[in-house]
Design an enzyme around this catalytic site. Structure first.
Site, mmCIF file in Angstrom:
data_model
loop_
_atom_site.group_PDB
_atom_site.id
_atom_site.type_symbol
_atom_site.label_atom_id
_atom_site.label_comp_id
_atom_site.label_asym_id
_atom_site.label_seq_id
_atom_site.Cartn_x
_atom_site.Cartn_y
_atom_site.Cartn_z
ATOM 1 N N ASN A 1 53.708 20.775 41.311
ATOM 2 C CA ASN A 1 54.679 20.332 42.312
ATOM 3 C C ASN A 1 55.619 21.505 42.570
ATOM 4 O O ASN A 1 56.466 21.823 41.741
ATOM 5 C CB ASN A 1 55.443 19.121 41.763
ATOM 6 N N LYS B 1 57.889 21.770 44.752
ATOM 7 C CA LYS B 1 59.216 21.320 45.191
ATOM 8 C C LYS B 1 59.714 22.159 46.383
ATOM 9 O O LYS B 1 58.911 22.570 47.202
ATOM 10 C CB LYS B 1 60.190 21.341 44.008
ATOM 11 N N HIS C 1 58.575 10.343 43.589
ATOM 12 C CA HIS C 1 59.083 11.311 42.610
ATOM 13 C C HIS C 1 60.555 11.006 42.322
ATOM 14 O O HIS C 1 61.308 10.603 43.217
ATOM 15 C CB HIS C 1 58.930 12.734 43.160
ATOM 16 N N GLU D 1 63.074 12.792 41.995
ATOM 17 C CA GLU D 1 64.055 13.485 42.850
ATOM 18 C C GLU D 1 64.179 12.775 44.195
ATOM 19 O O GLU D 1 65.260 12.733 44.788
ATOM 20 C CB GLU D 1 63.647 14.958 43.008
ATOM 21 N N GLU E 1 56.920 10.620 34.336
ATOM 22 C CA GLU E 1 57.834 11.754 34.255
ATOM 23 C C GLU E 1 59.213 11.255 33.851
ATOM 24 O O GLU E 1 59.988 10.796 34.718
ATOM 25 C CB GLU E 1 57.946 12.433 35.616
ATOM 26 N N GLY F 1 62.769 19.458 34.678
ATOM 27 C CA GLY F 1 63.541 20.659 34.964
ATOM 28 C C GLY F 1 64.626 20.964 33.943
ATOM 29 O O GLY F 1 65.501 21.792 34.179
ATOM 30 N N SER G 1 58.963 19.292 32.233
ATOM 31 C CA SER G 1 59.037 20.507 31.419
ATOM 32 C C SER G 1 57.743 20.829 30.678
ATOM 33 O O SER G 1 57.774 21.323 29.550
ATOM 34 C CB SER G 1 60.218 20.424 30.444
HETATM 35 P P1 PGA Z 1 59.306 20.367 35.716
HETATM 36 O O1 PGA Z 1 59.076 19.336 36.923
HETATM 37 O O2 PGA Z 1 57.946 20.716 35.171
HETATM 38 O O3 PGA Z 1 60.001 21.541 36.327
HETATM 39 O O4 PGA Z 1 60.120 19.662 34.696
HETATM 40 C C1 PGA Z 1 58.118 18.312 36.850
HETATM 41 C C2 PGA Z 1 58.142 17.468 38.103
HETATM 42 O O5 PGA Z 1 59.237 17.176 38.599
HETATM 43 O O6 PGA Z 1 57.089 17.075 38.634
#
Ligand code: PGA
Length: 253
Positions: free
Chosen positions: A10, A12, A96, A98, A168, A174, A213
């Site tokens: 992803n 983003k 997601h 976010e 997740e 993140g 992460s």
């Molecule tokens: P990250 O993001 O690996 O940077 O923690 C994962 C995601 O949001 O899909």
């Protein structure tokens, strides 16, 4: 039933077109010899088409990061499933965290998006996960269960067989904090049990990815768990080498 691993990136809101195409070229080179898992990348909208062109003939599936569940019309800033399919997407992320936290997506809107994705012939990658407060309050299973049920409500078995779920935990995205393999497996197992109420074969065939992460050094332990069928990778998917290293870490099961 053995499930094939899936490693999804992803990107983003990262990568200009120039950066995205350079990353894609590097990915093609590094991922070509890795044949024991499937791959997916989700660039930002602006890079979808140029990335699709550079992925032609490869085994990497292109995905959108979001779709709007209406056919067309006065929805400024939105893109629908058919538009994603037209530029070469085979999949799309749905719900997601976010999107849920920053853009007001709800349980209801994830259901509409999941259906719109299926209607456009896209594989929905349904993202679910609890916040730190919810985990501390021991509400993880309740929250995740509710997110899954709300999104798949009314979707029949043959359509359900096409979806991918990504667990997740919001506190791990993140942040560098990662769920322990045991914590992740517990939730993955519970999600699969929920799906089992819709059919045992369906549950056994469903791919459930872990995200939050994921890095080359923690990927093997996470993906070694019985119900973890791959990873949804944010930060570490922006470097071809670390994305490929995560894929190489997928164990044979
Ligand atoms: P990250 O993001 O690996 O940077 O923690 C994962 C995601 O949001 O899909």
């Amino acid at each position: 039933m053995s499930r094939r691993g899936l490693i999804a990136g992803n990107w983003k809101m990262n990568c200009t077109v120039a950066e995205a195409t350079a990353l894609t070229a590097e990915l093609r080179r590094l991922l070509a010899p890795i044949r024991h898992v499937d791959f997916m990348v989700a660039p930002p909208y602006t890079a979808l088409w140029p990335v699709a062109q550079r992925l032609e003939g490869s085994h990497v599936i292109l995905a959108g990061q979001e779709l709007y569940p209406e056919a067309q019309g006065a929805f400024t800033g939105a893109v629908n499933g058919d538009m994603l399919a037209e530029v070469g997407c085979g999949a799309v992320l749905v719900g997601h965290s976010e999107r849920r936290q920053l853009f007001g997506e709800t349980l209801d809107s994830s259901r509409l998006r999941l259906r719109a994705a299926l209607a456009a012939g896209l594989t929905p990658v349904l993202c679910v996960g609890e916040t730190l407060d919810e985990r501390r309050a021991q509400r993880t299973m309740e929250v995740v269960g509710q997110q899954v049920e709300a999104a798949i409500d009314g979707v029949d078995g043959s359509e359900l067989a096409k979806i991918v779920i990504a667990y997740e935990p919001v506190w791990a995205i993140g942040t560098g904090e990662v769920a322990t393999p045991g914590q992740a497996q517990e939730v993955h197992g519970a999600i699969r049990e929920r799906i089992r109420s819709r059919g045992s074969e369906l549950a056994e065939g469903m791919r459930i990815l872990y995200g939050g992460s994921v890095k080359p050094d923690n990927a093997a332990a996470l993906m070694g768990q019985a119900d973890i069928d791959g990873a949804l990778v944010g930060g570490a998917s922006l470097k071809a080498e670390s994305f490929a290293a995560i894929a190489r870490a997928y164990p044979s099961k």
